[in-house]
Design an enzyme around this catalytic site. Sequence first.
Site, short mmCIF file in Angstrom:
data_model
loop_
_atom_site.label_atom_id
_atom_site.label_comp_id
_atom_site.label_asym_id
_atom_site.label_seq_id
_atom_site.Cartn_x
_atom_site.Cartn_y
_atom_site.Cartn_z
CB ALA A 121 23.49 55.71 45.05
CB ALA A 122 24.47 50.26 44.75
N GLY A 174 30.20 30.66 47.25
CA GLY A 174 29.39 31.23 46.18
C GLY A 174 30.19 31.93 45.09
CB VAL A 202 40.13 40.88 43.25
CG1 VAL A 202 40.02 40.98 41.72
CG2 VAL A 202 41.32 40.02 43.63
CB ILE A 203 42.28 45.20 40.52
CG1 ILE A 203 42.19 44.09 39.47
CG2 ILE A 203 43.36 46.23 40.17
CD1 ILE A 203 42.04 44.53 38.03
CG PHE A 217 35.60 53.18 41.60
CD1 PHE A 217 36.70 53.86 41.13
CD2 PHE A 217 35.26 51.95 41.02
CE1 PHE A 217 37.47 53.34 40.07
CE2 PHE A 217 36.01 51.42 39.98
CZ PHE A 217 37.11 52.12 39.51
CE LYS A 249 23.54 47.32 41.64
NZ LYS A 249 23.59 48.73 41.23
CE1 TYR A 264 25.50 45.39 44.44
CE2 TYR A 264 26.05 43.62 42.91
CZ TYR A 264 26.08 44.96 43.25
OH TYR A 264 26.68 45.86 42.41
CG ASP A 275 27.83 59.53 47.85
OD1 ASP A 275 28.34 59.06 46.81
OD2 ASP A 275 27.90 58.93 48.96
C1 UD2 Z 1 32.21 41.72 41.33
C2 UD2 Z 1 31.62 42.90 42.07
C3 UD2 Z 1 30.20 42.66 42.40
C4 UD2 Z 1 29.41 42.26 41.19
C5 UD2 Z 1 30.13 41.14 40.42
C6 UD2 Z 1 29.50 40.95 39.07
C7 UD2 Z 1 33.34 44.01 43.37
C8 UD2 Z 1 33.94 44.15 44.72
N1 UD2 Z 1 32.34 43.10 43.30
O1 UD2 Z 1 32.22 40.56 42.17
O2 UD2 Z 1 29.65 43.83 42.96
O3 UD2 Z 1 29.18 43.38 40.38
O4 UD2 Z 1 31.47 41.45 40.17
O5 UD2 Z 1 29.99 39.80 38.49
O6 UD2 Z 1 33.70 44.65 42.41
N2 UD2 Z 1 39.58 37.44 45.24
C9 UD2 Z 1 40.76 36.91 45.75
N3 UD2 Z 1 41.37 37.56 46.77
C10 UD2 Z 1 40.87 38.71 47.34
C11 UD2 Z 1 39.67 39.25 46.81
C12 UD2 Z 1 39.05 38.58 45.76
O7 UD2 Z 1 41.23 35.89 45.26
O8 UD2 Z 1 41.51 39.24 48.28
C13 UD2 Z 1 38.93 36.74 44.11
C14 UD2 Z 1 37.48 36.40 44.40
O9 UD2 Z 1 37.36 35.20 45.08
C15 UD2 Z 1 36.91 36.35 42.98
C16 UD2 Z 1 37.75 37.37 42.21
O10 UD2 Z 1 38.92 37.60 43.00
O11 UD2 Z 1 37.10 35.08 42.42
C17 UD2 Z 1 37.03 38.68 42.00
O12 UD2 Z 1 36.52 39.10 43.24
P1 UD2 Z 1 35.84 40.53 43.48
O13 UD2 Z 1 35.37 40.55 44.88
O14 UD2 Z 1 36.75 41.60 43.02
O15 UD2 Z 1 34.63 40.58 42.44
P2 UD2 Z 1 33.44 39.56 42.10
O16 UD2 Z 1 33.68 39.09 40.72
O17 UD2 Z 1 33.23 38.55 43.15
#
Ligand code: UD2
Length: 308
Positions: free
Chosen positions: A77-78, A270, A186-187, A17, A147, A143, A36
């Site tokens: 890459a990760a 978590g 999530v987006i 991405f 990092k 993770y 990649d």
């Molecule tokens: C993101 C990054 C992670 C790390 C982190 C740094 C992603 C996928 N993960 O984790 O790699 O860099 O940021 O802070 O970009 N959620 C829902 N429904 C869903 C999916 C998610 O409610 O179907 C919620 C989830 O519980 C969280 C929020 O949306 O509260 C964001 O979730 P995420 O997985 O997009 O990203 P995050 O912040 O856990």
Amino acid sequence: MSQPINRTILITGGAGFIGSHLATELVEANDVRVLDNLTSGERAKVPEGTTLIEGDLRDEDTLERATEDVDLIFHEAALVSVQGSVEAPLTSHDINATATLELFEAARREDARVVLASSAAIYGHPEQVPIEESDSKTPASPYGIDKLAIDHYARRYNDLYDLETVALRYFNAYGPGQTAGDYSGVISIFCDQAINDESITVHGDGGQTRDFVFIDDIVKANIKAATTDYVGMAYNVGTGQTVTIQELAETIVEVTDSASEITHTEGRDGDIRHSEADISAIQSDLGYEPTVSLSEGLEQTIDWYRQQ
Ligand code: UD2
């Protein structure tokens, strides 16, 4: 914006991405190589004019071939899945930490600048928001630990060996090209659900907040980091603005005119409650400013999902 020109550039994870957007931005004026292994990256994302080296960073010969005569490396890459790192901490360490250290060694041999993809995950559960770079770091996942290790290494490689490094601590990146999947942002998941009129799954009460940063701004931060005199530094890359996950779900339903219902599932183990970047350091040192608001960014992202 001053851009790297006529440089030999390696983008690891350049079929992913963030890496593929960077490659697109840089390919016209530079010789761009992408390394990649196509595990989560896709060949189709690599822009024309780029040399794709399909292989693993952990393979010595591949790494040597990819880094030969490079001036500048963007290390994207990760193993990006936080949950995956919980399930397989050794694999995460191998890919996210050890392989990065090998890359730093190669960069030393080539005297190449490294712009490193670090992460807000290094802060774990913050004591307060917005989060400043010097705030405490207690990563909540393997993770995040990996990092944090490479974020430290990046700065120490600058002090100890004069390697030019800049670590960028991405907050929640989103935008066109972020493919929806179990472990993606999530987006991307909510857009996919909304467009297909499937129920939108908010984890927990939806009161958790995130600082979402649009891909174009992530790319801009990388370009600034590639040319700045501020090396040996680590910067937050976010917007300083937040939204709750509940509001985000409602906005996406509204903008897509979706029939999706918003449902609440159990909170994720978590899960961080509040996340927000203090971006004053990157603003003052690198002259970075976020330019795309969440509503504009969502519009562009949704348009892209509609075309898929
Ligand atoms: C993101 C990054 C992670 C790390 C982190 C740094 C992603 C996928 N993960 O984790 O790699 O860099 O940021 O802070 O970009 N959620 C829902 N429904 C869903 C999916 C998610 O409610 O179907 C919620 C989830 O519980 C969280 C929020 O949306 O509260 C964001 O979730 P995420 O997985 O997009 O990203 P995050 O912040 O856990």
